[in-house]
Design a protein around this motif. Structure first.
Motif, PDB file in Angstrom:
ATOM      1  N   CYS A  81       5.378 -94.620  66.351  1.00  0.00           N
ATOM      2  CA  CYS A  81       5.703 -93.272  66.901  1.00  0.00           C
ATOM      3  C   CYS A  81       6.955 -92.950  67.597  1.00  0.00           C
ATOM      4  O   CYS A  81       7.745 -92.071  67.213  1.00  0.00           O
ATOM      5  CB  CYS A  81       4.581 -92.629  67.713  1.00  0.00           C
ATOM      6  SG  CYS A  81       3.114 -92.581  67.089  1.00  0.00           S
ATOM      7  N   GLU A  82       7.676 -94.126  68.173  1.00  0.00           N
ATOM      8  CA  GLU A  82       8.955 -93.712  68.658  1.00  0.00           C
ATOM      9  C   GLU A  82      10.042 -93.857  67.656  1.00  0.00           C
ATOM     10  O   GLU A  82       9.911 -94.826  66.703  1.00  0.00           O
ATOM     11  CB  GLU A  82       9.430 -94.858  69.780  1.00  0.00           C
ATOM     12  CG  GLU A  82      10.836 -94.833  70.320  1.00  0.00           C
ATOM     13  CD  GLU A  82      11.207 -95.833  71.295  1.00  0.00           C
ATOM     14  OE1 GLU A  82      10.535 -96.655  71.390  1.00  0.00           O
ATOM     15  OE2 GLU A  82      12.233 -95.452  71.810  1.00  0.00           O
ATOM     16  N   PRO A  83      10.902 -92.863  67.578  1.00  0.00           N
ATOM     17  CA  PRO A  83      11.118 -91.963  68.455  1.00  0.00           C
ATOM     18  C   PRO A  83      10.330 -90.572  68.160  1.00  0.00           C
ATOM     19  O   PRO A  83       9.933 -89.830  68.990  1.00  0.00           O
ATOM     20  CB  PRO A  83      12.509 -91.600  68.684  1.00  0.00           C
ATOM     21  CG  PRO A  83      12.983 -92.199  67.237  1.00  0.00           C
ATOM     22  CD  PRO A  83      12.131 -93.258  66.842  1.00  0.00           C
ATOM     23  N   HIS A  89      10.786-108.020  77.228  1.00  0.00           N
ATOM     24  CA  HIS A  89      11.039-106.837  76.972  1.00  0.00           C
ATOM     25  C   HIS A  89      10.192-105.707  76.876  1.00  0.00           C
ATOM     26  O   HIS A  89      10.155-104.771  77.568  1.00  0.00           O
ATOM     27  CB  HIS A  89      12.106-107.029  75.778  1.00  0.00           C
ATOM     28  CG  HIS A  89      12.555-105.528  75.374  1.00  0.00           C
ATOM     29  ND1 HIS A  89      13.949-105.147  75.932  1.00  0.00           N
ATOM     30  CD2 HIS A  89      12.114-104.359  74.896  1.00  0.00           C
ATOM     31  CE1 HIS A  89      14.404-104.184  75.467  1.00  0.00           C
ATOM     32  NE2 HIS A  89      13.346-103.399  74.881  1.00  0.00           N
ATOM     33  N   GLU A  90       9.017-106.082  75.920  1.00  0.00           N
ATOM     34  CA  GLU A  90       8.020-104.854  75.600  1.00  0.00           C
ATOM     35  C   GLU A  90       7.391-104.731  76.997  1.00  0.00           C
ATOM     36  O   GLU A  90       6.756-103.825  77.382  1.00  0.00           O
ATOM     37  CB  GLU A  90       7.247-104.899  74.577  1.00  0.00           C
ATOM     38  CG  GLU A  90       8.200-105.425  73.237  1.00  0.00           C
ATOM     39  CD  GLU A  90       8.947-104.331  73.031  1.00  0.00           C
ATOM     40  OE1 GLU A  90       8.933-102.933  73.175  1.00  0.00           O
ATOM     41  OE2 GLU A  90      10.145-104.590  72.160  1.00  0.00           O
ATOM     42  N   TYR A  91       6.812-105.804  77.525  1.00  0.00           N
ATOM     43  CA  TYR A  91       6.105-105.774  78.847  1.00  0.00           C
ATOM     44  C   TYR A  91       6.801-104.928  79.862  1.00  0.00           C
ATOM     45  O   TYR A  91       6.180-104.332  80.528  1.00  0.00           O
ATOM     46  CB  TYR A  91       5.602-107.168  79.127  1.00  0.00           C
ATOM     47  CG  TYR A  91       4.941-107.104  80.631  1.00  0.00           C
ATOM     48  CD1 TYR A  91       3.434-106.582  80.547  1.00  0.00           C
ATOM     49  CD2 TYR A  91       5.521-107.168  81.784  1.00  0.00           C
ATOM     50  CE1 TYR A  91       3.024-106.130  81.769  1.00  0.00           C
ATOM     51  CE2 TYR A  91       4.814-107.096  83.007  1.00  0.00           C
ATOM     52  CZ  TYR A  91       3.527-106.441  82.848  1.00  0.00           C
ATOM     53  OH  TYR A  91       3.083-106.390  84.091  1.00  0.00           O
ATOM     54  N   VAL A 106      23.686 -98.861  72.835  1.00  0.00           N
ATOM     55  CA  VAL A 106      22.633 -98.403  73.506  1.00  0.00           C
ATOM     56  C   VAL A 106      21.741 -99.429  74.393  1.00  0.00           C
ATOM     57  O   VAL A 106      21.589 -99.323  75.537  1.00  0.00           O
ATOM     58  CB  VAL A 106      21.653 -97.271  72.799  1.00  0.00           C
ATOM     59  CG1 VAL A 106      20.577 -97.130  73.677  1.00  0.00           C
ATOM     60  CG2 VAL A 106      22.229 -96.042  72.390  1.00  0.00           C
ATOM     61  N   TYR A 107      21.559-100.449  73.513  1.00  0.00           N
ATOM     62  CA  TYR A 107      20.809-101.511  74.177  1.00  0.00           C
ATOM     63  C   TYR A 107      21.745-102.484  74.913  1.00  0.00           C
ATOM     64  O   TYR A 107      21.440-102.673  76.098  1.00  0.00           O
ATOM     65  CB  TYR A 107      19.820-102.204  72.968  1.00  0.00           C
ATOM     66  CG  TYR A 107      18.675-101.698  72.709  1.00  0.00           C
ATOM     67  CD1 TYR A 107      18.798-100.294  71.978  1.00  0.00           C
ATOM     68  CD2 TYR A 107      17.539-102.587  72.659  1.00  0.00           C
ATOM     69  CE1 TYR A 107      17.440 -99.958  71.708  1.00  0.00           C
ATOM     70  CE2 TYR A 107      16.408-101.988  72.314  1.00  0.00           C
ATOM     71  CZ  TYR A 107      16.311-100.879  71.822  1.00  0.00           C
ATOM     72  OH  TYR A 107      15.269-100.041  71.250  1.00  0.00           O
ATOM     73  N   GLU A 108      22.664-103.130  74.306  1.00  0.00           N
ATOM     74  CA  GLU A 108      23.308-104.194  74.873  1.00  0.00           C
ATOM     75  C   GLU A 108      24.384-104.025  75.770  1.00  0.00           C
ATOM     76  O   GLU A 108      24.866-104.378  76.806  1.00  0.00           O
ATOM     77  CB  GLU A 108      23.928-105.075  73.712  1.00  0.00           C
ATOM     78  CG  GLU A 108      22.923-106.202  73.463  1.00  0.00           C
ATOM     79  CD  GLU A 108      21.621-105.931  72.610  1.00  0.00           C
ATOM     80  OE1 GLU A 108      21.813-104.942  71.946  1.00  0.00           O
ATOM     81  OE2 GLU A 108      20.621-106.448  72.773  1.00  0.00           O
TER      82      GLU A 108
END
Ligand code: TRP
Ligand code: ZN
Length: 873
Positions: free
Chosen positions: A119-121, A295-297, A378-380
């Protein structure tokens, strides 16, 4: 349509709770959304209720149980607009969607016989009608119904009821007590095996941990399960954050656009980041699995409990969560090495993006398709910005800041400004200077030159920063740049220093460069020569141009107390050699310089205090995309060859050391640790580049090892070497793993990256291989993605054949999976740094794709690339 950050308006209605029913059938699925809506006080009175919906067939719509008249709502391709609502009410829609033909892998789709969601985004709108924006947070109750051939019916939160519907169907009802935006919804329906374990939280609650995988794969989940438990413990210890449900589920799926997804209590993973053991995955792969699980946790708090107000704020959760997973990995392994890996990635992927047509600040100002903004920037770079804030505040100060952030914003959808404000308020400091890092694109360039200030030992460093112009056209004001500094004495010892005549002497300190120029005096505690070690641990995401000589760099490489800077000194020395040859083909190898470098390496190899893993990292040459930034016009083909030349020269000069390291007894010891395996593989690579036949023979045997790090490492060492051993080894690897789809991705990659065989003709053959699946992103990435980033000689071939081939593939992919096509097109758009002929060929292919691109995703990328293109001369 272009969306702008400044145009944000709050939603007219909030959803207090939602009942979702998904009824899965072979030829379509029926989705009912029943929403308890209420006017949003923050939006000032009742307005129009907008329910997003994309590609759905509306079957019924009612308000408080009464079917809606046609005149009470309008329906277009973006969804439903319902007018005339005055107060709180219940809106119910019934829609039909088609997971069985969904190849975009967004919304509800089929992967290897199982139904799953992404679903994201903005994928929820492909499942049912809903205000699909992150600032609408609601309590979800989900009923799933399907044939009993699909025993697992999974969703977020707690399972509250199950039962049968007639003889061949069944249902399950899930309730998630935590309000969440629609992008965190997930459902999985399939026939899966499950690994079961549990975790006791710091307050003593038991959490059940379930990892669901395709049948027969439970044996490959141990590493993922252990990683999950380590992540849960770490978040408690370092941030005081505990898991908040009694069940945590992970599902591994084979068809997935990205790495993994943090859906509340039901993470969905690309199977390649779950299924891994030492036989099928390398040490690097296992490390990656651990960091993605973490990361996901970690998103459970940074992303889920506190989420983003709008998608412009994406780095609020992603930058922060990457920073958290990087710190976790540093704690689990070696901090200096982790930093070297993270910075390598930043330089190889984010720096090029920041000078490309798709450059953007970590918090973009506008977008056409938000899927295109899940980027290295956006991430790194986002993580680098958090890192600067964290080190500015110190460990305790940063923790005070995050504590206040969670206390203030738990259960809310907030902005990057809210995050920075919490850090500032918790510490009583002003962080407004840092705002520029959120709004400006481009990698700052920082020059540092030493100036003498007295005839004794004192000197000053003159810093000058330049913010480059980018296609994002954001402001170019000076940024606050923290520069961590140390001094290394002539004997290699730490020399304490002070930053002003009355300040204390310290081993290491940080100066904050805030203006365009900045003069920093340095007063060493002792006389004698010192070498400044700047930007230690890569204290800011900038390009540093210092004035060190090669011998000073060799000194840092040997003695710097900062392990990152030891590694970085070697990177610069290697790059200098590669670029000297690439810039001037008549130059040839500078034997004296390489001999000096080889001597430094020989010392490092002999140093018992250094980890083998670090030695291996030290001997790894900079990536082509990093080298390109220092060559004008950049020539990736020449860089590939000259990089090989330097590698070969190094291998030749280190031959005695390599020979004595690669005795049978030594190798037997090295194969027992991951550091040893990394070093062994690297030494094999160097020796083979230098044409060492004994090393070729050793690698040819090592390919058959039961350990994947050794097997794949040997193949990689052989992969560019035009020797019969290479083809035989690849074939043996193929034959051994042909029934293992994940391991076959490694084989595809090595085939398509090979200088010897990775031609476009070969790519065509690979795509016709039975293990290839044109609807599977992993397979496309391991054939085409690996070719673009790992095979510069054939991709950038002068005749344009590499570009033409990829162009046709992208048009094809776009028709099925736009998100993937847009992402895979990026290397083709990075043409500004190349010579006119190459640029013209790339531009022509982009124009051809532009004519046939179907999707908004791909068109946004192409329009940016072709917009301000410098005309080919
Ligand atoms: N939020 C996910 C993460 O960073 C990544 C993600 C975003 C994603 N969009 C996606 C994953 C689409 C798969 C498909 O962890
Ligand atoms: Zn994330």
């Amino acid at each position: 349509m272009l969306k702008r950050r400044e145009d944000y308006t709050p939603p007219a209605f909030l959803v207090t709770s939602v009942d979702l029913n998904i009824d899965i059938h072979e030829l379509s699925s029926i989705v009912t959304t029943k929403l308890a809506v209420t006017p949003n006080p923050a939006a000032g009175g009742a307005g129009i209720l907008h329910l997003d919906g994309r590609g759905l067939e509306l079957q019924a719509i009612s308000i408080d149980g009464k079917p809606l008249a046609d005149t009470d709502y309008s329906h277009d391709e973006s969804g439903l607009q319902i007018t005339g609502l005055n107060g709180a009410c219940v809106v119910e829609t019934i829609a039909e969607c088609h997971p069985e033909t969904n190849t975009a892998l967004e919304g509800l789709y089929l992967s290897g016989g199982m139904y799953c969601t992404q679903c994201e985004p903005e994928g929820f709108r492909r499942i049912g009608f809903y205000p699909d924006r992150p600032d609408v947070m609601s309590i979800f109750t989900v009923r799933l119904e399907a044939a009993r051939a699909y025993p697992q019916l999974l969703s977020n939160g707690n399972l509250i009821e199950t039962g049968h519907c007639g003889t061949d169907r069944h249902f399950a009802i899930w309730h998630d007590p935590h309000p969440k935006p629609s992008y965190l919804f997930a459902a999985v329906v399939g026939d899966l095996d499950c690994a079961v374990d549990s975790f006791q939280t710091m307050s003593g609650r038991k959490v059940n941990l379930h990892i669901y995988v395709e049948k027969g794969n439970v044996g490959l989940t141990h590493h993922a399960m252990d990683s999950l438990k380590r992540s849960m413990r770490w978040d408690e210890e370092v941030y005081g954050l505990e898991y908040d449900l009694d069940l945590f589920q992970i599902v591994a799926v084979s068809h997935f656009n990205m790495g993994a997804m943090e859906n509340k209590g039901l993470n969905i993973f690309n199977s390649k980041f779950v299924l891994a053991d030492p036989k099928t995955a390398t040490d690097t792969d296992l490390h990656r699995v651990e960091s993605i699980i973490a990361h996901e946790y970690f998103h459970n708090w940074t992303g889920n409990r506190v989420t983003c107000r709008d998608w412009f704020q994406l780095t609020l959760k992603e930058g922060l969560t990457v920073f958290r997973d990087q710190c976790f990995s540093a704690d689990m392994h070696d901090a200096g090495l982790q930093r070297a890996d993270d910075v390598s990635m930043l330089r190889a992927a984010q720096f090029p993006e920041d000078r490309s047509p798709t450059a953007h600040p970590i918090r973009p100002e506008s977008y056409r398709e938000i899927n295109n903004f899940y980027t290295a920037t956006v991430y790194e770079k986002g993580a680098e910005v958090i890192r600067m804030l964290a080190s500015y505040l110190g460990k305790d100060g940063f923790r005070r800041g995050t504590d206040l952030y969670f206390e203030r914003h738990d259960g809310a959808a907030v902005t990057c400004d809210d995050f920075v404000a919490a850090l500032a308020d918790a510490n009583g400091v002003d962080l407004s200077e840092f705002a520029g890092w959120y709004s400006q694109a481009g990698t700052p360039e920082l020059t540092a030159s030493r100036v003498a200030i007295d005839e004794n030992q004192a000197f000053a460093i003159e810093f000058t920063q330049t913010i480059p112009e980018t296609m994002a056209k954001t402001p170019r004001l000076p940024l606050p740049i923290p520069v961590r500094i140390g001094l290394v004495g002539d004997d290699g010892a730490i020399v304490p220093f002070r930053l002003s005549a009355d300040a204390p002497y310290l081993d290491e300190q940080v100066t904050l460069v805030t203006g365009k120029t900045h003069l920093q005096p340095i007063f060493p505690a002792s006389s004698g020569k010192v070498v400044p070690s700047l930007l230690r641990n890569f204290s800011a995401p900038v390009i540093l141009k210092d004035d060190l000589s090669s011998s000073e760099r060799l000194h840092l490489m040997a003695h710097d107390a900062d392990m990152f800077n030891r590694w970085d000194a070697a990177q610069t020395l290697l790059a200098d050699q590669i670029l000297a040859i690439a810039d001037d083909p008549n130059h040839g190898v500078d034997e004296t310089a390489i001999a000096a470098l080889a001597k430094a390496y020989a010392n490092s190899l002999a140093n018992p205090d250094l980890l083998d893993m670090f030695k291996s990292g030290l001997l790894t040459l900079p990536a082509i995309s990093v080298l390109e930034s220092r060559m004008t016009p950049a020539d990736p083909v020449a860089l590939f060859h000259t990089r090989r030349v330097v590698e070969a020269a190094l291998g030749r000069m280190l031959a005695p050391q390599i020979k004595s390291a690669l005795t049978d007894e030594n190798v037997a010891i090295m194969t027992k640790t991951n550091g040893g395996r990394a070093l062994l593989n690297r030494l094999l690579g160097l020796a083979i580049a230098a044409g060492d036949n004994a090393a070729i023979e050793r690698a040819a045997n090592q390919v058959h090892d039961q350990n994947m790090t050794l097997s794949q490492g040997a193949l990689m060492a052989l992969n560019h070497c035009d020797h019969p051993a290479r083809a035989i080894a690849l074939q043996a690897f193929h034959d051994r793993w042909q029934d293992s789809p994940l391991v076959m991705e490694k084989w595809f990659m090595m085939e398509s990256m090979s200088l010897v065989s990775g031609t476009v003709a070969r790519l065509g053959e690979l795509m016709a291989h039975p293990a290839f699946d044109a609807n599977n992103p992993n397979k496309l990435r391991s054939v085409l993605g690996a070719f673009m980033t790992g095979n510069p000689v054939h991709f950038y071939a002068d005749d344009g054949s590499g570009f033409d081939f990829i162009g046709d593939c992208l048009i094809d992919i776009d028709a099925r999976n736009p998100q993937l096509a847009a992402r895979m097109a990026l290397p083709l758009t990075r043409m500004a740094q190349y010579a006119p002929e190459r640029r013209a060929k790339m531009g022509a292919v982009l124009e051809k794709i532009q004519k046939q691109a179907q999707s908004n995703d791909l068109r946004e990328v192409l329009d940016k690339a072709l917009g301000d293109r410098p005309s080919p001369a």
